[in-house]
Structure formats: structure tokens, C-alpha cells
Design an enzyme around this catalytic site. Structure first.
Site, mmCIF file in Angstrom:
data_model
loop_
_atom_site.group_PDB
_atom_site.id
_atom_site.type_symbol
_atom_site.label_atom_id
_atom_site.label_comp_id
_atom_site.label_asym_id
_atom_site.label_seq_id
_atom_site.Cartn_x
_atom_site.Cartn_y
_atom_site.Cartn_z
ATOM 1 N N VAL A 170 0.857 -1.186 0.000
ATOM 2 C CA VAL A 170 0.000 0.000 0.000
ATOM 3 C C VAL A 170 0.893 1.235 0.000
ATOM 4 O O VAL A 170 1.769 1.380 0.854
ATOM 5 C CB VAL A 170 -0.938 0.035 1.230
ATOM 6 N N ALA B 13 4.519 4.132 2.941
ATOM 7 C CA ALA B 13 4.042 2.885 2.332
ATOM 8 C C ALA B 13 4.213 1.752 3.326
ATOM 9 O O ALA B 13 4.843 1.925 4.372
ATOM 10 C CB ALA B 13 4.838 2.575 1.069
ATOM 11 N N LYS B 14 3.662 0.619 3.030
ATOM 12 C CA LYS B 14 3.901 -0.583 3.829
ATOM 13 C C LYS B 14 3.577 -1.787 2.962
ATOM 14 O O LYS B 14 2.710 -1.706 2.079
ATOM 15 C CB LYS B 14 2.999 -0.604 5.067
ATOM 16 N N GLY B 15 4.266 -2.890 3.223
ATOM 17 C CA GLY B 15 3.986 -4.113 2.480
ATOM 18 C C GLY B 15 3.894 -5.282 3.423
ATOM 19 O O GLY B 15 4.381 -5.217 4.561
ATOM 20 N N ASP C 286 10.744 -5.129 8.264
ATOM 21 C CA ASP C 286 9.727 -4.958 9.309
ATOM 22 C C ASP C 286 9.642 -6.331 9.985
ATOM 23 O O ASP C 286 10.519 -7.172 9.787
ATOM 24 C CB ASP C 286 8.392 -4.525 8.670
#
Ligand code: NAD
Length: 406
Positions: free
Chosen positions: A50, A95-97, A136
Site C-alpha cells: 500500500v 508505504a507498507k507491504g 519490518d
């Protein structure tokens, strides 16, 4: 995330249009990743990325491997990154995945194939000028190396700026490992300065003795603060004359990463640690440890949030009424993303900075960010948490106004 965002947006008086511009993610990508497992079977994993915002620059955010990953969670974490980068004045969007999987039940080979497949599926998302992933939960330098390699192969040249948190030999940055704990220390000392507290006459309790907590403990101790309690998943360790931090570090490193059996202190529980009569409380383990149920028992003068989301929104009012200063997560633990940004800068200029230069620049950046948030909290007469959101939202909204839309 949303309740605090809403409160800050109201204080700033942004328009409804701007509210939706800042709220709705810019891009959400979901992919199916069929992976051949070691036993020959094929398993399909769901991956997400995202991009919440690219208003300030290329988006930045980690990739997590966890069975509980969902699109909703990734969306919230992506927005969080936008505010975190904006508050410390880094030219990145958020963002992050994530990939829903259990890395503890997978072999290194299976994880490698998964990361490479995810990278190929995201080739038109990732890029050093577009979207820059990082580690992460469940990922680290090893996974970032695979991602960089797969991305570089597809472009026919080495592009190490596509990802941060790489091993040093691949263009990782000096100082990244300790950067978050170091930033927590700078934030704590800046807050102590505002409250006219002398570090040499102050005490601290630190929950979590992993990457963030142990470096924060070591550096606060170095700056004269008496660290009276530390803890990890095995419980708390208390000594009112101060814990010998080097002994605790040596013990943890020789004891499979835990403090179980450390005898330089009395045993207490993690819950008791939070309620100790210390000056500074640093929750640096996990989310939602300070809640409406235990907030009233906190005696510390300030809370410096090393972890992400350690204070639930329901506890905010109680903490504020008690007059406890909270240095919020999006500010206090942004030292890590700051040095990740330095890693990317070094990759792009093809040059390595010394540790001394990195630490000096990171410390200055954290101190400036702290001062901006503190001034904003005085100006709007709000908590440091709300002030941090105000600084961040104001920065992204005013940049959007200059750039314009369609
Ligand atoms: P870590 O895995 O290195 O350490 C976590 C520590 O917390 C360990 O000592 C573990 O034993 C302890 N712990 C786990 N569950 C606990 C519990 N129930 N009670 C008490 N202690 C418990 O993780 P980390 O990298 O230090 O991250 C800690 C927090 O900081 C997380 O919320 C993370 O999202 C956040 N954070 C980390 C970074 C970073 O650069 N590492 C950056 C920003 C935010």
C-alpha cells in the site's frame, strides 16, 4: 491511527477535500504468489503493498512477513509512515507491504523464493525514485539483499537504492542498527531539557530489551540517567541503584537473546515496570501495553514511545490529565527511518559516510523535529502526540497545495 489523525485534522481546520486527499491511500496492490515448497507442493501466498502517499517524495515503508497480515493493517501502517517521515522532515511519502505467511515454519529457501516472487510482482511499484521498502516484522538484512538482487537483475544493473536495511557490504549504512534507540535517547534528553530535569539526577524504566530498548538503555545510561528497570518477554528486572547495562547486554547476548536468569536485579513483572516511580518510562517492546486499565497507575513524568503504538488511544486522555508528557512514537522512534533515509542518500551518491557523520546528522534531525513538535504543542495547547500529527499533516497538506492535483 485514524482517531488521532481526525483530532489533528480538526485542530488544523483542514477542508473536507484535503481530509480525503490525506486519508485515502494513493495505491493499493494485492498479488497472489505461487511458491514451490521444499516438499514439491505449490502454495499460494497473498502479498500486499500500500502506497499511502507520494506527496513529499518516493514512498518508504517496511515489508512484514506474518500470518496476521491483512490489507487493512497494511493500510494503517502505510499512513503511519507518511506521518512519521513528515514529522522528522524526510522527503518521503509513506508505504507498507506484507505477505501473509509464517516465516518461522518456512525454510530459508522457501522464504527466498517468496521474497523474489514478491519483488518480481512489485517491479512496477518498487524503485529508488518511486517506492523504497525496508525490513519490518519477520524480515531483516537477508531478505532486503534478496529483494535488491532480484530488482537489480530485472534492470540489468546493481540498484542498491531500491531498498534500505541491507547488509553493510551491499550498501547498508553504518549506524542503522542502533539508530532507533539512539533517536529515542535524543528525544528523551530533549524532553528532559524542556522539563528542566537533570539526566544525572533522573531515573528510567525501559520495557523491551531488543534492538530499540537495549540501545536506548545503553545510551541513556551513558548520558547519566539511572536505568532502574529493564524487561523482556521473560519479565522485568529492577535495581533501585541502577542496572549494570553492560552486564545485562553481555548476559542477554550469551543467553539466546533473553534476560531470563539475570541476577543483577530483583524480579518484577512487565506490568509492575510500567507503574514504577521513575522519571522516564520507555515502552520499547510492543503495541497497546498502556491502556485505559493501567494508565492511572503510571507514575513516570514522561513516556517516550520507542515501540509503535504502545499507548492505546483509550489511555490518551488519562495520561494527559495526569500531566505526563508523552513523546509519541511517530516522533520518538523515527531515528530508524532517518538513518534509512541516509542509507538511500549514500547509495544514490555512491559514497559511504562515517559513523560519526551519520550520528551527528541523525541527532540534529531528531532534535529539530522534537523542537518543532514541542513548539506546536505550546502554540495549539495540545499534547505532543496531537502536535506531532499537526506538524505532519500540515506539512503534507501544504506541499499538496503547491503541487496541485487534477
Ligand atoms: P526486538 O524484537 O528486537 O525486541 C523486542 C523486545 O521486546 C525483546 O526484548 C522482547 O523480549 C520484548 N518483548 C516481546 N514481547 C514482550 C512482552 N509481552 N512484554 C515485554 N517485553 C516483550 O524488536 P525491536 O526492533 O526492538 O522493536 C520494538 C518495538 O519498536 C516494536 O514496536 C517495533 O515496531 C518498534 N520499532 C522498531 C524500530 C527498529 O528500528 N527496530 C523502528 C521503529 C519502531
Amino acid at each position: 491511527m485514524m482517531s488521532r489523525f481526525d483530532a489533528a485534522a480538526r485542530m488544523l481546520g483542514i477542508t473536507e477535500e484535503m481530509y480525503y486527499i490525506l486519508k485515502v491511500p494513493a495505491r493499493q496492490v494485492m498479488v497472489g504468489l505461487p511458491i514451490t515448497m521444499d516438499n514439491g507442493s505449490i502454495k499460494v501466498f497473498e502479498g500486499h503493498r500500500v502506497i499511502h502517499s507520494t506527496i513529499l517524495g518516493p514512498s518508504k515503508g517496511g515489508i512484514r512477513l506474518d500470518p496476521a497480515v491483512t490489507l487493512d493493517e497494511v493500510r494503517a501502517l502505510a499512513a503511519w509512515m507518511t506521518w512519521k517521515c513528515a514529522v522528522v522532515d524526510i522527503p518521503y511519502g509513506g508505504a507498507k507491504g506484507g505477505i501473509a505467511c509464517n516465516p518461522r515454519e518456512m525454510s530459508a529457501g522457501e522464504i527466498e523464493r517468496l521474497i523474489r516472487a514478491y519483488t518480481v510482482a512489485m517491479l512496477d511499484v518498487f524503485g529508488p525514485d518511486r517506492d523504497i521498502p525496508a525490513p519490518d516484522m519477520g524480515t531483516g538484512p537477508r531478505e532486503m539483499a534478496w529483494l535488491m538482487d532480484e530488482y537489480s537483475k530485472s534492470r540489468g544493473m546493481t540498484i542498491n537504492g531500491v531498498v534500505t536495511g541491507k547488509p553493510l557490504v551491499l550498501g547498508g549504512s553504518l549506524g542503522r542498527t542502533e539508530a532507533t534507540g539512539r533517536g529515542v535517547t535524543v528525544a528523551a534528553l530533549s524532553a528532559m531539557d524542556k522539563l528542566r530535569m537533570n539526566p544525572y539526577r533522573s531515573s528510567a524504566a525501559i520495557q523491551g530489551f531488543g534492538n530499540v530498548g537495549s540501545f536506548a538503555a545503553e545510551l541513556l545510561h551513558e548520558r547519566g540517567v539511572t536505568v532502574m528497570a529493564i524487561s523482556d518477554v521473560t519479565g522485568g528486572y529492577y535495581n533501585n541503584r541502577g542496572i549494570d547495562i553492560s552486564a545485562a547486554l553481555a548476559y542477554r547476548n550469551a543467553n539466546k537473546g533473553t534476560l531470563e536468569g539475570f541476577n543483577g536485579a530483583e524480579r518484577i513483572t512487565n506490568e509492575e515496570l510500567l507503574a514504577l516511580p521513575v522519571d522516564v518510562l520507555v515502552p520499547a517492546a510492543k503495541e497497546d501495553v498502556i491502556t485505559a486499565e493501567n494508565a492511572d497507575s503510571i507514575q513516570a513524568k514522561m513516556i517516550v514511545e520507542g515501540a509503535n503504538g504502545p499507548t492505546s488511544a483509550s489511555a490518551d486522555d488519562i495520561i494527559n490529565e495526569k500531566g505526563i508528557m508523552v513523546v509519541p512514537d511517530i516522533l520518538a522512534n523515527a531515528g530508524g527511518v532517518t538513518v534509512s533515509y541516509f542509507e538511500w542518500v549514500q547509495n544514490r551518491i555512491g559514497y559511504k559516510w562515517t559513523l560519526d557523520r551519520i550520528n551527528r546528522r541523525a541527532d540534529r534531525n531528531m532534535k529539530d523535529a522534537f523542537d518543532r513538535v514541542f513548539e506546536t504543542s505550546q502554540k495549539y495547547k495540545v499534547s505532543m502526540r496531537l502536535a506531532a500529527y499537526i506538524v505532519a499533516i500540515d506539512k503534507v497538506a501544504s506541499t499538496y497545495k503547491y503541487r496541485g492535483g487534477y
